[in-house]
Design an enzyme around this catalytic site. Sequence first.
Site, PDB file in Angstrom:
ATOM      1  N   PRO A   1      -9.852  -1.466   4.814  1.00 32.90           N
ATOM      2  CA  PRO A   1      -9.839  -2.018   3.450  1.00 32.90           C
ATOM      3  C   PRO A   1     -10.201  -3.492   3.445  1.00 32.90           C
ATOM      4  O   PRO A   1      -9.999  -4.201   4.432  1.00 32.90           O
ATOM      5  CB  PRO A   1      -8.383  -1.846   2.985  1.00 32.90           C
ATOM      6  CG  PRO A   1      -7.656  -1.172   4.106  1.00 32.90           C
ATOM      7  CD  PRO A   1      -8.490  -1.302   5.339  1.00 32.90           C
TER       8      PRO A   1
ATOM      9  N   LYS B   1       2.576 -19.089  -7.637  1.00 32.26           N
ATOM     10  CA  LYS B   1       2.425 -20.529  -7.895  1.00 32.26           C
ATOM     11  C   LYS B   1       2.167 -20.790  -9.381  1.00 32.26           C
ATOM     12  O   LYS B   1       2.689 -21.746  -9.956  1.00 32.26           O
ATOM     13  CB  LYS B   1       1.267 -21.094  -7.058  1.00 32.26           C
ATOM     14  CG  LYS B   1       1.632 -21.253  -5.582  1.00 32.26           C
ATOM     15  CD  LYS B   1       0.717 -22.218  -4.851  1.00 32.26           C
ATOM     16  CE  LYS B   1      -0.481 -21.546  -4.300  1.00 32.26           C
ATOM     17  NZ  LYS B   1      -1.280 -22.373  -3.377  1.00 32.26           N
TER      18      LYS B   1
ATOM     19  N   ILE C   1      -6.365  -6.635  -0.334  1.00 31.79           N
ATOM     20  CA  ILE C   1      -5.673  -5.714  -1.258  1.00 31.79           C
ATOM     21  C   ILE C   1      -4.708  -6.537  -2.119  1.00 31.79           C
ATOM     22  O   ILE C   1      -4.162  -7.539  -1.657  1.00 31.79           O
ATOM     23  CB  ILE C   1      -4.860  -4.676  -0.454  1.00 31.79           C
ATOM     24  CG1 ILE C   1      -5.730  -4.025   0.637  1.00 31.79           C
ATOM     25  CG2 ILE C   1      -4.274  -3.604  -1.366  1.00 31.79           C
ATOM     26  CD1 ILE C   1      -4.910  -3.364   1.759  1.00 31.79           C
TER      27      ILE C   1
ATOM     28  N   VAL D   1       0.837  -1.206   0.000  1.00 31.71           N
ATOM     29  CA  VAL D   1       0.000   0.000   0.000  1.00 31.71           C
ATOM     30  C   VAL D   1       0.873   1.257   0.000  1.00 31.71           C
ATOM     31  O   VAL D   1       0.593   2.228  -0.713  1.00 31.71           O
ATOM     32  CB  VAL D   1      -0.964   0.003   1.212  1.00 31.71           C
ATOM     33  CG1 VAL D   1      -1.891   1.209   1.161  1.00 31.71           C
ATOM     34  CG2 VAL D   1      -1.779  -1.283   1.257  1.00 31.71           C
TER      35      VAL D   1
ATOM     36  N   TYR E   1      -3.941 -10.996  14.922  1.00 29.75           N
ATOM     37  CA  TYR E   1      -3.974  -9.791  14.088  1.00 29.75           C
ATOM     38  C   TYR E   1      -5.255  -8.991  14.356  1.00 29.75           C
ATOM     39  O   TYR E   1      -5.222  -7.779  14.536  1.00 29.75           O
ATOM     40  CB  TYR E   1      -3.909 -10.250  12.631  1.00 29.75           C
ATOM     41  CG  TYR E   1      -4.002  -9.203  11.563  1.00 29.75           C
ATOM     42  CD1 TYR E   1      -2.888  -8.427  11.214  1.00 29.75           C
ATOM     43  CD2 TYR E   1      -5.180  -9.017  10.834  1.00 29.75           C
ATOM     44  CE1 TYR E   1      -2.959  -7.492  10.186  1.00 29.75           C
ATOM     45  CE2 TYR E   1      -5.259  -8.090   9.804  1.00 29.75           C
ATOM     46  CZ  TYR E   1      -4.144  -7.329   9.481  1.00 29.75           C
ATOM     47  OH  TYR E   1      -4.216  -6.412   8.458  1.00 29.75           O
TER      48      TYR E   1
HETATM   49  P1  NAP Z   1       3.254  -5.044   3.450  1.00 29.64           P
HETATM   50  O1  NAP Z   1       3.356  -4.950   1.972  1.00 29.64           O
HETATM   51  O2  NAP Z   1       3.618  -6.339   4.100  1.00 29.64           O
HETATM   52  O3  NAP Z   1       4.124  -3.886   4.079  1.00 29.64           O
HETATM   53  C1  NAP Z   1       4.294  -3.800   5.468  1.00 29.64           C
HETATM   54  C2  NAP Z   1       5.008  -2.521   5.762  1.00 29.64           C
HETATM   55  O4  NAP Z   1       5.169  -2.416   7.177  1.00 29.64           O
HETATM   56  C3  NAP Z   1       6.416  -2.463   5.148  1.00 29.64           C
HETATM   57  O5  NAP Z   1       6.681  -1.146   4.735  1.00 29.64           O
HETATM   58  C4  NAP Z   1       7.299  -2.849   6.326  1.00 29.64           C
HETATM   59  O6  NAP Z   1       8.618  -2.335   6.259  1.00 29.64           O
HETATM   60  C5  NAP Z   1       6.538  -2.184   7.457  1.00 29.64           C
HETATM   61  N1  NAP Z   1       6.873  -2.796   8.737  1.00 29.64           N
HETATM   62  C6  NAP Z   1       6.695  -4.088   9.124  1.00 29.64           C
HETATM   63  N2  NAP Z   1       7.201  -4.285  10.359  1.00 29.64           N
HETATM   64  C7  NAP Z   1       7.702  -3.086  10.751  1.00 29.64           C
HETATM   65  C8  NAP Z   1       8.375  -2.648  11.918  1.00 29.64           C
HETATM   66  N3  NAP Z   1       8.609  -3.482  12.942  1.00 29.64           N
HETATM   67  N4  NAP Z   1       8.763  -1.357  11.981  1.00 29.64           N
HETATM   68  C9  NAP Z   1       8.536  -0.514  10.960  1.00 29.64           C
HETATM   69  N5  NAP Z   1       7.908  -0.854   9.834  1.00 29.64           N
HETATM   70  C10 NAP Z   1       7.505  -2.135   9.733  1.00 29.64           C
HETATM   71  O7  NAP Z   1       1.787  -4.688   3.965  1.00 29.64           O
HETATM   72  P2  NAP Z   1       0.595  -3.970   3.193  1.00 29.64           P
HETATM   73  O8  NAP Z   1      -0.199  -5.060   2.537  1.00 29.64           O
HETATM   74  O9  NAP Z   1       1.086  -2.820   2.399  1.00 29.64           O
HETATM   75  O10 NAP Z   1      -0.278  -3.474   4.411  1.00 29.64           O
HETATM   76  C11 NAP Z   1      -0.450  -2.095   4.696  1.00 29.64           C
HETATM   77  C12 NAP Z   1      -1.567  -1.956   5.726  1.00 29.64           C
HETATM   78  O11 NAP Z   1      -2.793  -2.451   5.175  1.00 29.64           O
HETATM   79  C13 NAP Z   1      -1.327  -2.769   6.998  1.00 29.64           C
HETATM   80  O12 NAP Z   1      -1.693  -1.984   8.118  1.00 29.64           O
HETATM   81  C14 NAP Z   1      -2.252  -3.968   6.841  1.00 29.64           C
HETATM   82  O13 NAP Z   1      -2.629  -4.471   8.097  1.00 29.64           O
HETATM   83  C15 NAP Z   1      -3.389  -3.360   6.086  1.00 29.64           C
HETATM   84  N6  NAP Z   1      -4.204  -4.292   5.276  1.00 29.64           N
HETATM   85  C16 NAP Z   1      -3.603  -5.090   4.349  1.00 29.64           C
HETATM   86  C17 NAP Z   1      -4.390  -5.938   3.583  1.00 29.64           C
HETATM   87  C18 NAP Z   1      -3.799  -6.795   2.478  1.00 29.64           C
HETATM   88  O14 NAP Z   1      -4.549  -7.570   1.857  1.00 29.64           O
HETATM   89  N7  NAP Z   1      -2.517  -6.692   2.178  1.00 29.64           N
HETATM   90  C19 NAP Z   1      -5.792  -5.973   3.763  1.00 29.64           C
HETATM   91  C20 NAP Z   1      -6.343  -5.121   4.720  1.00 29.64           C
HETATM   92  C21 NAP Z   1      -5.549  -4.282   5.474  1.00 29.64           C
HETATM   93  P3  NAP Z   1       9.789  -3.165   5.507  1.00 29.64           P
HETATM   94  O15 NAP Z   1       9.491  -3.070   4.048  1.00 29.64           O
HETATM   95  O16 NAP Z   1      11.019  -2.488   5.873  1.00 29.64           O
HETATM   96  O17 NAP Z   1       9.660  -4.568   6.018  1.00 29.64           O
HETATM   97  P1  GDP Z   2      -7.796 -13.865   4.168  1.00 29.66           P
HETATM   98  O1  GDP Z   2      -8.587 -13.277   3.059  1.00 29.66           O
HETATM   99  O2  GDP Z   2      -7.555 -12.913   5.279  1.00 29.66           O
HETATM  100  O3  GDP Z   2      -8.366 -15.157   4.638  1.00 29.66           O
HETATM  101  O4  GDP Z   2      -6.306 -14.185   3.656  1.00 29.66           O
HETATM  102  P2  GDP Z   2      -5.675 -14.680   2.285  1.00 29.66           P
HETATM  103  O5  GDP Z   2      -5.423 -13.556   1.383  1.00 29.66           O
HETATM  104  O6  GDP Z   2      -4.510 -15.503   2.687  1.00 29.66           O
HETATM  105  O7  GDP Z   2      -6.760 -15.611   1.572  1.00 29.66           O
HETATM  106  C1  GDP Z   2      -7.084 -16.854   2.105  1.00 29.66           C
HETATM  107  C2  GDP Z   2      -8.102 -17.604   1.247  1.00 29.66           C
HETATM  108  O8  GDP Z   2      -7.511 -17.950  -0.007  1.00 29.66           O
HETATM  109  C3  GDP Z   2      -8.475 -18.924   1.923  1.00 29.66           C
HETATM  110  O9  GDP Z   2      -9.776 -19.298   1.536  1.00 29.66           O
HETATM  111  C4  GDP Z   2      -7.438 -19.879   1.336  1.00 29.66           C
HETATM  112  O10 GDP Z   2      -7.870 -21.246   1.410  1.00 29.66           O
HETATM  113  C5  GDP Z   2      -7.393 -19.386  -0.106  1.00 29.66           C
HETATM  114  N1  GDP Z   2      -6.152 -19.711  -0.824  1.00 29.66           N
HETATM  115  C6  GDP Z   2      -6.043 -20.511  -1.930  1.00 29.66           C
HETATM  116  N2  GDP Z   2      -4.788 -20.604  -2.337  1.00 29.66           N
HETATM  117  C7  GDP Z   2      -4.047 -19.827  -1.514  1.00 29.66           C
HETATM  118  C8  GDP Z   2      -2.657 -19.488  -1.465  1.00 29.66           C
HETATM  119  O11 GDP Z   2      -1.840 -19.948  -2.257  1.00 29.66           O
HETATM  120  N3  GDP Z   2      -2.259 -18.649  -0.485  1.00 29.66           N
HETATM  121  C9  GDP Z   2      -3.140 -18.112   0.419  1.00 29.66           C
HETATM  122  N4  GDP Z   2      -2.686 -17.253   1.331  1.00 29.66           N
HETATM  123  N5  GDP Z   2      -4.451 -18.418   0.408  1.00 29.66           N
HETATM  124  C10 GDP Z   2      -4.901 -19.261  -0.538  1.00 29.66           C
END
Ligand code: NAP
Ligand code: GDP
Length: 359
Positions: free
Chosen positions: A208, A232, A211, A58, A181
Amino acid sequence: MESILAATKDAGISTIEEAIAFTLGYKSAMASSSPSSQIPSKAQSGTVVLVTGGTGLVGKAVQEVIEAEARADEKWVFVGSKDADLRNFDATHALFARVRPTHVIHLAAFVGGLFRNLKYKTEFFRYNVQMNDAVMQCCKEFNVKKLVSCLSTCIFPDKTTYPINETMLHNGAPHTSNEGYAHAKRMIDVMNRMYNAQYGCKFTSVIPTNIYGKHDNFSIQDGHVIPGLIHKCYKAKQSGGDFTVWGTGKPMRQFIYSLDLARLMVWVMRKYDDPDPIILSVGEKEEVSIADVAGHIAKAMSFSRAVKKDTTKSDGQFKKTADNSKLMKLYPDFKFTSIADGLKETVQWFEKNYDAARK
Ligand code: NAP
Ligand code: GDP
C-alpha cells in the site's frame, strides 16, 4: 556452565544442535519447527481468517468491511498485541494453536511516521523482523493455506525511476530515514519466495501507499503525516495557535483511504494467488503535495487562518510515485474514495472520538 547444563536437561535437550539453539534462545522455535503432526489436531470447518494488527488503522477498517458483508463460510478473528506479542515466537505459536487459522492477513507491525522512523531505526528493524519471522514460521507449521502480508511503497529504492512498480522493490537502497523499517519489510518478500520454493507455502504480500482513516494513530510525534496534521489543526483551532506543517510541504504522496485498502485486502485474500507482491494504490494522477493535504485538512476542519511551515524539520523522501496498473488490470472496476471525502470522514471521526482516539 552448570546452570546451562541443568537448564538444557530440564528442557529435554539431547543433541549438541539443540543445546546451541537453546543457549541462543531458539529452543522453543526449534521444538515447534518439528513436523506439524505434533500440533494437536482439531477439526477445522470452513475458512478461519486470522487478522494480526486487527486493532490498528487497517485492521479496524478490514473489520468494518467484513461486518458489512459477512459470509457464512468464513470466520474472521482480529487480534492485537494484547492477544499475543508477535515478537515472541512461543506467544505467536500459542495464538495459532488457539485460533487454528486457515488464512492469515498479517498487518501487525511496529509502525510510525517519518519522525518516529528517524528516532527508532533499530526497533523498526528488529521488532518487524521478529514479528514477520514468527508469523511466517507459524503459518508454515500450521499449514495455513494463504498468508497475505503488508509491505509499503516507502520501502522502495530511494534513487529510482518513476513510477515505481512491483518488480523494482530490491533495486537499490531505501531512503535512509526509514531504512530499519524498509529492510525488515523487504525481507517479507524474500521469505515469501523462499517458503514457496522450499515448502510450497502460498505466501504473498501487498504494497500500500500512505494510508489514512478512522482509528489511526493521531500522535503528533510518532504518527504519519495525515493524523499528525489533523491533530495539530485541531489543537490550533482550540488554542488559537499556529497550524504548522513540518518540512517544506513540497514532498508528494499518494494516499489511500483505509476502507478502500480494506476492501482491496479482502479481495486479495479471496482472489489474488500470485506470490509476487501487488501495489494497492490510487493512480499517479492522485498524487498530492503535503501542502495540498494540509489545505484539505484546514478546509475540512474549518480552519481559516494561514497554514505555517517549519522548514527546519525533515522532508524525508521527496516522492515514491507508484504505478497501480497491475491492480487496475486485475480489478478494473475498483473505485477509490477521493482524498477530500476520505479526509472529511476522518476529521469527523477524530472530532467525535477525540478523547478515546490514539494520540
Ligand atoms: P497501526 O494502526 O499502528 O496498527 C498496528 C497494529 O499492529 C496494531 O493492531 C498493534 O496492536 C499491532 N502490533 C504492534 N506491535 C505488535 C506486537 N509486538 N505484537 C502483536 N501485535 C502488534 O498500523 P497500521 O497503519 O494499521 O498498519 C498496518 C500495516 O500496514 C502494517 O504492516 C504497516 O507496516 C502497513 N502500512 C501502513 C501504512 C500507513 O500509512 N499507516 C502504509 C503502508 C503500509 P495494538 O493495537 O495492541 O498495539
Ligand atoms: P512517509 O510518507 O513515509 O515519509 O511518512 P509520513 O506519513 O510521516 O509523512 C512524512 C512527510 O510529511 C514528510 O515530507 C514530512 O516533512 C511531512 N510532514 C509535514 N507535517 C508532518 C507532521 O506533522 N507529521 C509527519 N509525520 N510528517 C509531516
